[in-house]
Design a protein around this motif. Structure first.
Motif, PDB file in Angstrom:
ATOM      1  N   GLN A   1       1.067  -1.587   0.139  1.00 19.52           N
ATOM      2  CA  GLN A   1      -0.104   0.139   0.113  1.00 19.52           C
ATOM      3  C   GLN A   1       0.964   1.508  -0.009  1.00 19.52           C
ATOM      4  N   LEU A   2       2.757   1.062   0.570  1.00 20.51           N
ATOM      5  CA  LEU A   2       3.205   2.604   0.193  1.00 20.51           C
ATOM      6  C   LEU A   2       2.708   2.966  -1.008  1.00 20.51           C
ATOM      7  N   VAL A   3       2.660   2.551  -2.055  1.00 24.70           N
ATOM      8  CA  VAL A   3       2.134   3.050  -3.427  1.00 24.70           C
ATOM      9  C   VAL A   3       1.013   3.472  -3.344  1.00 24.70           C
ATOM     10  N   GLY A   4       0.595   3.723  -3.289  1.00 28.98           N
ATOM     11  CA  GLY A   4      -1.436   4.050  -2.582  1.00 28.98           C
ATOM     12  C   GLY A   4      -0.559   5.415  -1.860  1.00 28.98           C
ATOM     13  N   VAL A   5      -0.012   6.200  -0.782  1.00 26.57           N
ATOM     14  CA  VAL A   5       0.771   6.809  -0.074  1.00 26.57           C
ATOM     15  C   VAL A   5       1.315   7.712  -1.190  1.00 26.57           C
ATOM     16  N   ILE A   6       1.904   6.720  -2.136  1.00 25.28           N
ATOM     17  CA  ILE A   6       2.905   8.077  -3.161  1.00 25.28           C
ATOM     18  C   ILE A   6       2.499   8.197  -3.994  1.00 25.28           C
ATOM     19  N   ARG A   7       0.480   7.506  -4.489  1.00 25.24           N
ATOM     20  CA  ARG A   7       0.095   8.469  -5.255  1.00 25.24           C
ATOM     21  C   ARG A   7      -0.342   8.860  -4.445  1.00 25.24           C
ATOM     22  N   GLY A   8      -0.977   9.538  -3.247  1.00 27.79           N
ATOM     23  CA  GLY A   8      -1.678  10.496  -3.356  1.00 27.79           C
ATOM     24  C   GLY A   8      -0.719  11.671  -2.841  1.00 27.79           C
ATOM     25  N   LEU A   9       0.496  11.275  -3.306  1.00 28.38           N
ATOM     26  CA  LEU A   9       1.528  12.563  -2.678  1.00 28.38           C
ATOM     27  C   LEU A   9       1.797  12.653  -3.765  1.00 28.38           C
ATOM     28  N   VAL A  10       1.942  12.563  -4.901  1.00 26.71           N
ATOM     29  CA  VAL A  10       2.100  13.091  -6.692  1.00 26.71           C
ATOM     30  C   VAL A  10       1.146  13.687  -6.366  1.00 26.71           C
ATOM     31  N   ILE A  11      -0.614  13.363  -6.213  1.00 29.57           N
ATOM     32  CA  ILE A  11      -1.049  14.326  -6.903  1.00 29.57           C
ATOM     33  C   ILE A  11      -1.322  15.486  -5.779  1.00 29.57           C
ATOM     34  N   LEU A  12      -0.805  15.790  -4.625  1.00 26.90           N
ATOM     35  CA  LEU A  12      -0.712  16.846  -3.798  1.00 26.90           C
ATOM     36  C   LEU A  12       0.256  18.286  -4.088  1.00 26.90           C
ATOM     37  N   LEU A  13       1.609  17.268  -4.458  1.00 30.08           N
ATOM     38  CA  LEU A  13       2.253  18.171  -4.453  1.00 30.08           C
ATOM     39  C   LEU A  13       2.628  18.520  -6.276  1.00 30.08           C
ATOM     40  N   VAL A  14       2.081  17.444  -7.153  1.00 32.02           N
ATOM     41  CA  VAL A  14       1.284  18.420  -8.274  1.00 32.02           C
ATOM     42  C   VAL A  14       0.349  19.443  -8.733  1.00 32.02           C
ATOM     43  N   ALA A  15      -0.378  19.578  -7.870  1.00 33.04           N
ATOM     44  CA  ALA A  15      -1.214  20.116  -7.377  1.00 33.04           C
ATOM     45  C   ALA A  15      -0.978  21.886  -6.469  1.00 33.04           C
ATOM     46  N   MET A  16       0.260  22.069  -6.004  1.00 33.75           N
ATOM     47  CA  MET A  16       1.067  23.703  -6.000  1.00 33.75           C
ATOM     48  C   MET A  16       2.322  23.832  -6.837  1.00 33.75           C
ATOM     49  N   PRO A  17       2.024  24.344  -7.091  1.00 36.39           N
ATOM     50  CA  PRO A  17       2.661  24.372  -8.408  1.00 36.39           C
ATOM     51  C   PRO A  17       3.386  25.547  -7.888  1.00 36.39           C
ATOM     52  N   GLU A  18       2.459  26.384  -6.687  1.00 38.58           N
ATOM     53  CA  GLU A  18       3.300  27.050  -6.646  1.00 38.58           C
ATOM     54  C   GLU A  18       4.344  27.358  -5.749  1.00 38.58           C
ATOM     55  N   PHE A  19       4.495  26.134  -5.021  1.00 37.45           N
ATOM     56  CA  PHE A  19       5.734  25.808  -3.718  1.00 37.45           C
ATOM     57  C   PHE A  19       6.761  25.471  -4.501  1.00 37.45           C
ATOM     58  N   PHE A  20       6.654  24.472  -6.235  1.00 34.94           N
ATOM     59  CA  PHE A  20       7.903  24.968  -6.554  1.00 34.94           C
ATOM     60  C   PHE A  20       8.788  26.386  -7.141  1.00 34.94           C
ATOM     61  N   ARG A  21       7.357  26.950  -7.834  1.00 37.05           N
ATOM     62  CA  ARG A  21       7.398  28.195  -8.275  1.00 37.05           C
ATOM     63  C   ARG A  21       8.410  28.841  -6.912  1.00 37.05           C
ATOM     64  N   THR A  22       8.376  28.890  -6.160  1.00 34.41           N
ATOM     65  CA  THR A  22       8.368  29.939  -4.741  1.00 34.41           C
ATOM     66  C   THR A  22      10.235  29.448  -4.659  1.00 34.41           C
ATOM     67  N   LEU A  23      10.504  27.599  -4.843  1.00 30.51           N
ATOM     68  CA  LEU A  23      11.415  27.131  -4.400  1.00 30.51           C
ATOM     69  C   LEU A  23      13.010  27.091  -5.535  1.00 30.51           C
ATOM     70  N   GLY A  24      12.156  27.462  -6.941  1.00 29.87           N
ATOM     71  CA  GLY A  24      12.773  27.829  -7.987  1.00 29.87           C
ATOM     72  C   GLY A  24      13.701  29.387  -7.596  1.00 29.87           C
ATOM     73  N   VAL A  25      12.145  30.128  -7.335  1.00 32.16           N
ATOM     74  CA  VAL A  25      12.731  31.681  -7.399  1.00 32.16           C
ATOM     75  C   VAL A  25      13.903  31.281  -6.276  1.00 32.16           C
TER      76      VAL A  25
END
Lengths: 409, 376
Positions: free
Chosen positions: B344-368
């Protein structure tokens, strides 16, 4: 028009049940009579009990969405808290007597968390002296809570209650994660909510497997029931309202409290303004972000009570197979919220309606009618769809789903 | 941007690929995936503290994240069984990912791919069992049965998705909730139908009879089919007027109406199309993976959501995200068998991927912060 439909639906459902009861009592030998015999006091009690997770999810959803944050991750919060409750209870009690040491550690952890949370709240404010005051408040709150629990529940049950608190905290932690993602990093609320659900759907069975080697947990003690002497002897009402699980009382308390908070306190006013017109609220000098954080955290607290209330309240175990023991109750809670038009009383009524259908299908299964179980199980879900089709989209708060950026940043 | 001599649809595709915003989304997806994998490693490490094991990997940690990821990603290369599973999963996830992407592209959240797949699979199994005896023997008959079964799966999946589509279009019912409810209903109804009418004689579990062996195919054929469908859908969405209407109707209904497109009908159409692809996924699951309908259909529909979100709902992106999750899904079997880490670990990663893709702002901030990109 929509509210008329909503009222008519409620009326028809209530009237239909009433007619069934009367006709059934008059003609006890018939099929209707047999059916009506099912709808007794213990049916009402189980309907009320089944409405607990649905209604708490709905109440939480109301606060979040009225503040402008659509939280469709409620199902996930229920799953997480249902699991945490059982896991912590299992850890505290093990196979034998209560592990006092583990209990003390957990209590200290809870206190620490509350102190940190309080201090963080103080940090957010303008006045730095608030940090110490709120941190101390957190410590005091834990002490009072622990004392009350041990006095009221006794040392054995206290462990289960401690597990319950931990479950609520973990659910609130997940809500915090969701709040940071949607408020701070402006994630799409629907997708982020979906993610919270899917993470929980994977994490709870995963953790269950890690701890017990199976997706379903072994049994733990439940919170038991609170019986009011004398009053519980009353016919019908006594057994339903005065001999119930603690969480049922919490729900009966939380519904009017939520309504009062939303309608008549300044916090409730901020929440509503934050969902309808955040700009105006900002202009009035209230931090929209903080209001939304508070509202989303509240949805975590409520869902935590609902989820742990289900697993620790009656079932006494966590079922992680399939769609877990929560089995869509969070989603039904969202529908109850819509059906109740974001009003706590309306949402409670709608939850009770869905729960009574759920209770009915359990009853009819026991009666051994010709209708197979798997079809009876679809009844609550079909009802949700029918309700959504008839009520449709209610008037959502204007700013729901939108991010708010203060200009001066 | 691209030369004039290219046919228009291909030109559109190339434009999309080199598009600045598409590139940025690709970057976000990759960053999200990497972060999710890192977080998944932390989850594995922490979970290992609570697990009981004879010989801890390191100190109190029972699970070694590096070993987990080695198995998760490299097992297909070392284990022929896992490779076979990877190919099968990839084909299925290409289809469910595409199904979800089609609806998301049209601005509709079809969370019901799972239900559409379950009923599509049942329809395909039943039709294959029924048509089997009437079909001519040999490969011709096999192809005939398979095609009929896949058609049945798509039709049933499409019709089942049309329900929330119509409810959304004409009654304004939130499709996220209706499709999820229909998932629950689909599995209950399928269970009932099979246990009451189509039960395999003498079987202890709820399952249908086996489909004729001639109609079954391997993952290679399924992969070719899935990739062809992905390309065809890409053409449909960006190369045709219908695709343009489909994309605008859900996202900007007013604009679509103004342009003379019936937005409501378009909503139903896109949901039906999405459901038909999901139903086809169900048919392929029956014909390729199990050979019959069995209770307990894997959560391919939910994985499809991850695949689509990771691909920023771009069908061409599904071509990468599908096989990626397909191999992780197959690898999860191997971490369970080899390392004792729950799959079920893959299920957790699945959710995390969706959560993180949903927040491009986070990566934009990091990038800046790290002086990457333009840093507006």
């Amino acid at each position: 028009m929509r509210s008329l439909v909503r009222f008519a639906l409620f009326a028809v459902a209530a009237l239909g049940l009433g007619v069934l009861l009367v006709v059934g009592r008059l003609f006890p030998g018939t099929a209707v009579g047999e059916f009506a015999a099912v709808l007794d006091a213990s049916y009402a009690a189980s309907a009320l009990r089944l409405s607990v997770p649905i209604a708490f999810a709905a109440l939480g959803g109301i606060f979040a969405e009225r503040s402008g944050v659509i939280n469709i991750g409620l199902e996930g919060l229920l799953i997480v808290s249902a699991f945490t409750g059982v896991a912590v209870a299992h850890w505290l009690t093990g196979d034998g007597p209560v592990a006092v040491g583990a209990g003390v550690i957990l209590l200290l952890l809870l206190a620490l968390l509350l102190v940190i949370a309080g201090a963080a709240l103080g940090l957010l404010g303008d006045d730095r002296s608030e940090i110490a005051v709120r941190g101390g408040g957190g410590l005091l709150a834990t002490a009072v809570l622990a004392g009350l629990t041990v006095v009221l529940a006794g040392p054995t049950l206290a462990a289960t209650w401690l597990a319950f608190y931990a479950a609520v905290l973990v659910s609130t932690g997940f809500a915090l994660l969701f709040a940071v993602v949607t408020i701070e990093y402006r994630a799409d609320q629907v997708i982020a909510g979906l993610a919270v659900w899917l993470i929980a759907l994977g994490a709870a069975p995963f953790a269950s497997n890690v701890i017990w080697g199976a997706v379903n947990s072994p049994g733990v003690d439940t919170l038991g029931t609170w019986t009011t002497p004398v009053l519980s002897e009353l016919p019908v009402v006594g057994s339903v309202l005065f001999d119930a699980e603690p969480i049922v009382y919490f729900l009966l308390l939380a519904t009017p409290l939520s309504w009062y908070t939303l309608a008549h306190t300044s916090f409730g006013y901020w929440v509503r303004a934050s969902g309808e017109n955040p700009k105006a609220l900002d202009t009035a000098g209230v931090d929209v972000r903080r209001v939304r954080y508070a509202a989303v955290l509240l949805s975590g607290v409520f869902s935590g009570i609902g989820g742990a209330g289900l697993s620790l309240g009656r079932v006494g175990s966590f079922v992680g197979s399939g769609s877990t023991m929560i089995d869509g109750r969070g989603w039904i809670g969202i529908t109850a919220m819509l059906f109740g038009n974001y009003n706590p009383f309306g949402a409670f009524g709608a939850s009770l309606l869905f729960a009574s259908l759920d209770a009915l299908q359990f009853r009819l299964q026991q009666l051994d009618y010709a209708v197979p179980d798997s079809l009876m199980q679809t009844v609550p879900y079909v009802t949700v769809i029918l309700v959504l089709a008839l009520v449709g989209r209610t008037r959502t708060p204007d700013a729901a789903g939108e991010h708010y950026e203060a200009d001066e940043d | 941007m691209s030369p004039d001599w290219l046919p228009k649809p291909i030109e559109g595709v190339i434009d999309r690929l080199v598009d600045a915003s598409a590139g940025e989304r690709l970057l976000v997806s990759v960053a999200a995936l990497v972060t999710a994998i890192l977080l998944g490693g932390v989850v594995t490490l922490v979970a290992g503290v609570f697990a009981a094991c004879e010989s801890p990997a390191v100190g109190v940690f029972c699970y070694n994240p590096l070993a987990v990821y080695r198995y998760l990603f490299l097992a297909p290369l070392s284990d022929p069984f896992i490779l076979q599973e990877t190919l099968k999963n990839s084909a299925l996830l290409l289809l469910t990912g595409l199904a979800v992407a089609v609806s998301f592209r049209a601005g509709l959240f079809n969370i019901g791919t799972q239900g559409q797949l379950v009923l599509g699979a049942l329809a395909a199994a039943l039709v294959a069992v029924r048509v089997g005896p009437a079909a001519p023997a040999g490969p011709v008959g096999g192809v005939l049965i398979a095609v009929t079964a896949m058609l049945a799966g798509s039709i049933v999946g499409g019709l089942y998705a049309a329900i929330p589509g119509a409810l959304k279009a004409y009654a304004d019912a939130n499709e996220v909730i209706t499709t999820i409810m229909l998932n629950f209903i689909a599995s209950d109804v399928a269970f009932f139908l099979v246990s009451a009418y189509f039960q395999k004689p003498g079987s202890g579990s709820v399952e249908t009879r086996d489909v004729p062996a001639a109609a079954r195919f391997g993952p290679e054929i399924a992969l070719v089919l899935a990739v062809a469908l992905v390309l065809a859908t890409t053409y449909l969405l960006w190369g045709t007027a219908f695709g343009y209407d489909l994309r605008t109707a859900g996202i900007q209904p007013e604009a679509a109406d103004y342009a003379g497109v019936d937005a409501k009908r378009m909503i139903v159409t896109s949901m039906t199309l999405s459901g038909a692809i999901g139903g086809l996924g169900g048919a392929v699951w029956v014909l390729m993976s199990v050979g019959r309908w069995v209770n307990g259909v894997p959560a391919l529909g939910f994985d499809g959501i991850t695949v689509s979100v990771l691909a920023s709902n771009n069908p061409l992106g599904v071509l990468f995200a599908g096989p990626l999750f397909g191999s992780m899904q197959a690898g999860s079997l191997s971490i369970d068998f080899q390392l004792g880490v729950p799959r079920q670990l893959v299920g957790v990663i699945r959710g995390l991927v969706i959560l993180l893709v949903a927040m491009p702002e986070f990566f934009r901030t990091l990038g800046v912060r790290w002086n990457m990109g333009e840093g507006q």
